[in-house]
Write an enzyme that holds these catalytic residues in place. Structure first.
Site, mmCIF file in Angstrom:
data_model
loop_
_atom_site.group_PDB
_atom_site.id
_atom_site.type_symbol
_atom_site.label_atom_id
_atom_site.label_comp_id
_atom_site.label_asym_id
_atom_site.label_seq_id
_atom_site.Cartn_x
_atom_site.Cartn_y
_atom_site.Cartn_z
ATOM 1 N N ALA A 47 -3.532 -29.099 -3.976
ATOM 2 C CA ALA A 47 -4.127 -29.897 -5.045
ATOM 3 C C ALA A 47 -3.770 -31.372 -4.872
ATOM 4 O O ALA A 47 -2.906 -31.736 -4.064
ATOM 5 C CB ALA A 47 -3.641 -29.393 -6.398
ATOM 6 N N GLY A 77 -3.361 -24.822 -3.333
ATOM 7 C CA GLY A 77 -4.757 -24.530 -3.591
ATOM 8 C C GLY A 77 -5.531 -24.181 -2.347
ATOM 9 O O GLY A 77 -6.502 -23.421 -2.411
ATOM 10 N N GLU A 108 -4.819 -20.590 -1.801
ATOM 11 C CA GLU A 108 -5.518 -19.836 -2.843
ATOM 12 C C GLU A 108 -7.013 -19.749 -2.565
ATOM 13 O O GLU A 108 -7.651 -18.723 -2.852
ATOM 14 C CB GLU A 108 -5.256 -20.478 -4.200
ATOM 15 C CG GLU A 108 -3.832 -20.266 -4.687
ATOM 16 C CD GLU A 108 -3.499 -21.066 -5.926
ATOM 17 O OE1 GLU A 108 -3.168 -20.456 -6.950
ATOM 18 O OE2 GLU A 108 -3.567 -22.322 -5.858
ATOM 19 N N GLU A 145 4.168 -24.334 -4.710
ATOM 20 C CA GLU A 145 4.193 -24.890 -6.069
ATOM 21 C C GLU A 145 5.574 -24.846 -6.707
ATOM 22 O O GLU A 145 5.916 -25.707 -7.520
ATOM 23 C CB GLU A 145 3.186 -24.138 -6.963
ATOM 24 C CG GLU A 145 1.726 -24.408 -6.640
ATOM 25 C CD GLU A 145 1.161 -23.488 -5.576
ATOM 26 O OE1 GLU A 145 -0.061 -23.493 -5.387
ATOM 27 O OE2 GLU A 145 1.952 -22.750 -4.924
#
Length: 255
Positions: free
Chosen positions: A61, A106, A109, A129
């Protein structure tokens, strides 16, 4: 645009294009959802490749953007973030992730939303994270555990460590490892092969597997049974069985 969709011979490539690290900011997330929904609708898209480019997939992100957000802002944004990735996971067509370089946070993911993952030898995947005092928020705690099992998922999420391609292959996080220069070519070939297949049956197979993983076996068998019977109403089923009887297995053409 930070994310683009290019279509060629039945294969739609959703390409992340936000140099230098393909950081998934809000605009990229929203665009990803738009293009996933477009790929799902378009009849000329029969299979999909997720790709970040020759150097890396996506490093995660946009941390600077997230740093400026407080609890109230993320309560509002969190659902939209997950919905963007879920739109990719719910594309009712075969989806392969072509992973080069970093696929972190991300980025990892997003790769988890694919049906199949082909990684370059230079790939590094992870959910870092925890190192920010956070947990994955775009499906990582759910899709990773379902893919590799809870203990391996907890190892990656608790430590935030990155795994190289060979370890990712061993734990089932990726499905193939190839030379970095061949990643997109291999992924496109995988998608092109399935783009020639029976579209409704492929959709039925994907939805039956995915739905079955989320429920008990009896309910999953009911989903399978309904799709199985329903396919007997399709032209592809007629073509496939006729070809089998007249020409032998594996020769039916579905386009």
């Amino acid at each position: 645009m930070t994310v683009n969709l290019e279509v060629s011979e039945g294969v739609g490539t959703i390409r992340l294009d936000r140099p230098p690290m393909n950081a998934l900011d809000i605009a990229s997330q929203d665009r990803l959802r738009e293009l996933a929904e477009e790929a799902a609708r378009r009849e000329d898209v029969r299979a999909v490749v997720l790709y970040g480019g020759e150097k890396l997939f996506a490093a995660g992100a946009d941390i600077k953007e997230m740093q400026a957000m407080d609890h109230a802002a993320m309560v509002v944004r969190g659902r939209a973030l997950q919905d963007s990735f879920t739109a990719v996971a719910k594309i009712p067509k075969p989806v392969v992730a072509a992973v080069t370089g970093y696929a972190l946070g991300g980025g990892c993911e997003l790769a988890l939303c694919a049906d199949f993952r082909i990684a370059g030898e230079n790939a590094k995947l992870g959910q870092p994270e925890i190192l920010l005092g956070l947990i994955p928020g775009a499906g990582g705690t759910q899709r990773l555990a379902r893919l590799v099992g809870p203990s391996k998922a907890k190892d990656l999420i608790f430590t935030g460590r990155q795994v190289k391609a060979d370890e990712a292959l061993a734990m089932g996080l990726v499905d193939q490892v190839v030379p970095a220069a061949e990643v997109y070519e291999r992924a496109a070939a995988w998608a092109a092969r399935l783009a020639q297949g029976p579209a409704i049956a492929l959709r039925a197979a994907k939805e039956s597997i995915d739905a079955g993983l989320e429920t008990d076996i009896d309910t999953g068998l009911a989903v399978e049974r309904n799709w199985f019977a329903g396919l007997f109403a399709t032209e592809d089923r007629e073509r496939g069985m006729r070809s089998f009887v007249e020409e032998g297995p594996g020769k039916a053409k579905f386009l």
